[in-house]
Design a protein around this motif. Structure first.
Motif: not given
Length: 143
Positions: A14, A39-40, A43, A66-68, A70
């Motif tokens: 990210d 990027r997350d 994705e 990571l966002p959304k 991990d």
């Protein structure tokens, strides 16, 4: 970066600076021509388990924070699915927490690397990781 059918290295990161450094290091080793940067975590899961056929990468470079979704959950899903469990996963993260290391190995990570702070050491480390997993390591052939 490339299209999905030619991906050999999947980078899940990210932080744009860390992603650019990683891509630079892979370019230095002539390994960056078929890299897909996600990027997350969402994705990444969509890439592997979403609708449509995807050619599996030879290597996943995975950040944990990571966002959304991990990185630990991504690792859990990859290593528990028969179609993705043999893909080498290298955790490349800023976390030096022992719990993260232990959890990652329990889930089947192939290597755990704490991102070096020094630029040159970072580039050299990623270059060596890419070289080993893409050119030296022998992967199984599936029917």
């Amino acid at each position: 970066m490339s299209n999905f059918t030619q991906v050999e290295i999947l980078l899940v990161e990210d932080n744009p600076t860390d992603a650019e450094l990683t891509l630079h290091a892979l370019q230095k080793s002539n390994l960056a021509n078929r890299v897909l940067w996600l990027r997350d975590g969402a994705e990444a899961l969509e890439h592997f388990f979403g609708a449509g056929h995807v050619t599996l990468p030879k290597l996943v470079l995975l950040d944990l924070k990571l966002p959304k979704v991990d990185g630990v959950e991504i690792l859990r899903r990859l290593k528990s699915d028969i179609h993705t469990q043999a893909i080498p996963v290298v955790v490349l993260t800023s976390s030096a927490e022992e719990r993260d290391v232990v959890d990652s190995y329990r889930l089947g990570v192939n290597s755990y690397i704490v991102k070096p702070v020094d630029f040159e050491i970072f580039v050299e480390t990623v270059s060596r990781v890419g070289f080993y997993w893409m050119l030296v390591n022998r992967e199984p052939r599936f029917v």
